[in-house]
Design an enzyme around this catalytic site. Structure first.
Site, PDB file in Angstrom:
ATOM      1  N   TYR A  45      -3.039   5.232   8.810  1.00  0.00           N
ATOM      2  CA  TYR A  45      -2.489   3.899   8.566  1.00  0.00           C
ATOM      3  C   TYR A  45      -1.330   3.715   9.538  1.00  0.00           C
ATOM      4  O   TYR A  45      -0.162   3.779   9.174  1.00  0.00           O
ATOM      5  CB  TYR A  45      -2.025   3.800   7.116  1.00  0.00           C
ATOM      6  CG  TYR A  45      -1.856   2.401   6.584  1.00  0.00           C
ATOM      7  CD1 TYR A  45      -2.956   1.592   6.316  1.00  0.00           C
ATOM      8  CD2 TYR A  45      -0.593   1.885   6.322  1.00  0.00           C
ATOM      9  CE1 TYR A  45      -2.803   0.313   5.800  1.00  0.00           C
ATOM     10  CE2 TYR A  45      -0.429   0.598   5.808  1.00  0.00           C
ATOM     11  CZ  TYR A  45      -1.538  -0.175   5.554  1.00  0.00           C
ATOM     12  OH  TYR A  45      -1.389  -1.448   5.045  1.00  0.00           O
ATOM     13  N   TYR A  89       0.848  -1.190   0.000  1.00  0.00           N
ATOM     14  CA  TYR A  89       0.000   0.000   0.000  1.00  0.00           C
ATOM     15  C   TYR A  89       0.883   1.240   0.000  1.00  0.00           C
ATOM     16  O   TYR A  89       1.962   1.237   0.613  1.00  0.00           O
ATOM     17  CB  TYR A  89      -0.917  -0.028   1.245  1.00  0.00           C
ATOM     18  CG  TYR A  89      -1.908   1.107   1.304  1.00  0.00           C
ATOM     19  CD1 TYR A  89      -2.700   1.422   0.200  1.00  0.00           C
ATOM     20  CD2 TYR A  89      -2.068   1.867   2.466  1.00  0.00           C
ATOM     21  CE1 TYR A  89      -3.608   2.459   0.256  1.00  0.00           C
ATOM     22  CE2 TYR A  89      -2.977   2.909   2.525  1.00  0.00           C
ATOM     23  CZ  TYR A  89      -3.752   3.204   1.417  1.00  0.00           C
ATOM     24  OH  TYR A  89      -4.644   4.241   1.476  1.00  0.00           O
TER      25      TYR A  89
HETATM   26  P1  NAI Z   1      -8.502  -9.399   3.866  1.00  0.00           P
HETATM   27  O1  NAI Z   1      -9.124  -9.247   5.186  1.00  0.00           O
HETATM   28  O2  NAI Z   1      -9.301 -10.040   2.788  1.00  0.00           O
HETATM   29  O3  NAI Z   1      -7.123 -10.185   3.921  1.00  0.00           O
HETATM   30  C1  NAI Z   1      -6.249 -10.196   5.010  1.00  0.00           C
HETATM   31  C2  NAI Z   1      -6.121 -11.641   5.422  1.00  0.00           C
HETATM   32  O4  NAI Z   1      -5.018 -11.817   6.297  1.00  0.00           O
HETATM   33  C3  NAI Z   1      -7.343 -12.161   6.175  1.00  0.00           C
HETATM   34  O5  NAI Z   1      -7.856 -13.284   5.504  1.00  0.00           O
HETATM   35  C4  NAI Z   1      -6.777 -12.561   7.538  1.00  0.00           C
HETATM   36  O6  NAI Z   1      -7.441 -13.668   8.070  1.00  0.00           O
HETATM   37  C5  NAI Z   1      -5.339 -12.866   7.172  1.00  0.00           C
HETATM   38  N1  NAI Z   1      -4.377 -12.884   8.280  1.00  0.00           N
HETATM   39  C6  NAI Z   1      -4.170 -11.947   9.235  1.00  0.00           C
HETATM   40  N2  NAI Z   1      -3.184 -12.334  10.071  1.00  0.00           N
HETATM   41  C7  NAI Z   1      -2.739 -13.540   9.624  1.00  0.00           C
HETATM   42  C8  NAI Z   1      -1.739 -14.468  10.066  1.00  0.00           C
HETATM   43  N3  NAI Z   1      -0.992 -14.219  11.131  1.00  0.00           N
HETATM   44  N4  NAI Z   1      -1.569 -15.606   9.357  1.00  0.00           N
HETATM   45  C9  NAI Z   1      -2.312 -15.880   8.276  1.00  0.00           C
HETATM   46  N5  NAI Z   1      -3.269 -15.045   7.806  1.00  0.00           N
HETATM   47  C10 NAI Z   1      -3.487 -13.892   8.484  1.00  0.00           C
HETATM   48  O7  NAI Z   1      -8.059  -7.921   3.437  1.00  0.00           O
HETATM   49  P2  NAI Z   1      -7.299  -7.329   2.163  1.00  0.00           P
HETATM   50  O8  NAI Z   1      -7.481  -5.858   2.286  1.00  0.00           O
HETATM   51  O9  NAI Z   1      -7.715  -7.992   0.919  1.00  0.00           O
HETATM   52  O10 NAI Z   1      -5.782  -7.635   2.467  1.00  0.00           O
HETATM   53  C11 NAI Z   1      -4.926  -8.405   1.645  1.00  0.00           C
HETATM   54  C12 NAI Z   1      -3.633  -7.644   1.406  1.00  0.00           C
HETATM   55  O11 NAI Z   1      -3.913  -6.481   0.609  1.00  0.00           O
HETATM   56  C13 NAI Z   1      -2.963  -7.139   2.684  1.00  0.00           C
HETATM   57  O12 NAI Z   1      -1.555  -7.276   2.558  1.00  0.00           O
HETATM   58  C14 NAI Z   1      -3.328  -5.658   2.669  1.00  0.00           C
HETATM   59  O13 NAI Z   1      -2.433  -4.865   3.397  1.00  0.00           O
HETATM   60  C15 NAI Z   1      -3.254  -5.379   1.183  1.00  0.00           C
HETATM   61  N6  NAI Z   1      -3.858  -4.127   0.721  1.00  0.00           N
HETATM   62  C16 NAI Z   1      -5.171  -3.845   0.980  1.00  0.00           C
HETATM   63  C17 NAI Z   1      -5.737  -2.659   0.562  1.00  0.00           C
HETATM   64  C18 NAI Z   1      -7.190  -2.364   0.814  1.00  0.00           C
HETATM   65  O14 NAI Z   1      -7.619  -1.219   0.654  1.00  0.00           O
HETATM   66  N7  NAI Z   1      -7.994  -3.332   1.196  1.00  0.00           N
HETATM   67  C19 NAI Z   1      -4.948  -1.646  -0.165  1.00  0.00           C
HETATM   68  C20 NAI Z   1      -3.584  -2.046  -0.423  1.00  0.00           C
HETATM   69  C21 NAI Z   1      -3.067  -3.240   0.032  1.00  0.00           C
END
Ligand code: NAI
Length: 286
Positions: free
Chosen positions: A182, A172
């Site tokens: 953030y 991000y």
């Molecule tokens: P999401 O909630 O779908 O995905 C995050 C996942 O990480 C969840 O499924 C959660 O259960 C898992 N998780 C957390 N701690 C964990 C651990 N210790 N071991 C295994 N799994 C774990 O949310 P999102 O937003 O799709 O996130 C996916 C990636 O995208 C992340 O790296 C996030 O920082 C990145 N991202 C998200 C943005 C947004 O606006 N949603 C923007 C830019 C990057």
């Protein structure tokens, strides 16, 4: 031969991990996912009960199949590192073999090799706190879950990755520009992830002919993003200010990930690729 992908960080159908899985499945890949242990039960139950059937539909009308769901906690590399209170926690004691090393061993046992590794996970317990108010533990936890987790996954999966394989993580823009809100060291964790993308591209490239890239994604209303609390504001800001005035869909990030993991991107490694409607290119708000 079709490709096989392991996607870490899928626990519902709202996030980037799910969308990446779909784009890879649409391109013919076999899909394995790693789901955070505390979220495993709900995810598997929802899958089984058909709760995701509408969003499982691929462009050809078929449903995405997930060959296997592995419980995973990417904060722990092997069983020796799991603290007693986590081991005995009832959300964890119901599952087994969920440390990174054990998951890689299980995938090897079940499937032999993989071609694609996706890291779509992040966690920062103090994300609501400004950096100046972040504790040492909170900061280290953010980097452990959001940055080192990628190093650990790559380290343990590389030996079972086929040559010309590819890996992707999600980052991000708060890594390089000030995004108030953030917090908790999450901005620092994303900076580390991007820097590691370059160093790991060198190491994995030389050692295994595997590519390492990261996608700097625009805002998406995922479960994790809603927990941070400013996601609607970020989506509105992008709509007003980005070169492309449309809401970013998870599918657009999924498609970019599928491209980056395909032979079409065979010379791209060590890169941060923006998939954000161009917002990163703006110098001022309009
Ligand atoms: P999401 O909630 O779908 O995905 C995050 C996942 O990480 C969840 O499924 C959660 O259960 C898992 N998780 C957390 N701690 C964990 C651990 N210790 N071991 C295994 N799994 C774990 O949310 P999102 O937003 O799709 O996130 C996916 C990636 O995208 C992340 O790296 C996030 O920082 C990145 N991202 C998200 C943005 C947004 O606006 N949603 C923007 C830019 C990057």
């Amino acid at each position: 031969r079709g490709k096989r992908a392991f996607i870490a960080g899928v626990a519902d159908d709202n996030g980037y991990g799910w969308a990446i899985a779909k784009s890879l499945a649409a391109a013919g890949a076999e899909i394995l996912v790693g789901t955070w242990v505390p979220a495993l039960n709900i995810f598997e139950t929802s899958l089984r009960r058909g709760k995701f059937d509408e969003t499982r539909v691929l462009p050809d009308g078929s449903l995405m199949e997930i060959a296997k769901v592995y419980p995973l906690d990417a904060v722990y590399d092997n069983p020796a590192e799991v603290p007693e209170d986590v081991k005995t926690n009832k959300r964890y004691s119901g599952s087994s073999k969920w440390t990174v090393q054990e998951v890689a061993e299980s995938v090897k046992e079940d499937f032999g090799t993989i071609d694609i590794l996706v890291h779509s996970l992040a966690n920062g317990p103090e994300v609501h706190k400004p950096l100046l108010e972040t504790s040492r533990n909170g900061y280290l936890a953010a980097v452990s879950a959001s940055s080192y987790s990628f190093i650990s996954l790559l380290k343990h999966f590389l030996p079972i990755m086929n040559p010309e394989g590819a890996t992707i993580s999600l980052t991000y823009i708060a890594s390089e520009k000030i995004i108030p809100g953030y917090g908790g060291g999450m901005s620092s964790a994303k900076s580390a992830l991007e820097s590691d993308t370059r160093v790991l591209a060198f190491e994995a490239g030389r050692k295994h002919n595997v590519r390492v890239n990261t996608i700097s994604a625009g805002p998406l209303r995922s479960r994790a993003a809603k927990a941070i609390g400013f996601i609607d504001m970020m989506i509105d800001y992008s709509l007003v200010n980005a070169p492309l005035q449309k809401e970013l869909s998870a599918e657009e990030v999924g498609n970019a990930a599928a491209f980056l993991c395909s032979p079409l991107a065979s010379a791209i490694t060590g890169s941060v690729i923006y998939v954000d409607n161009g917002l990163n290119a703006m110098g001022v708000g309009v």
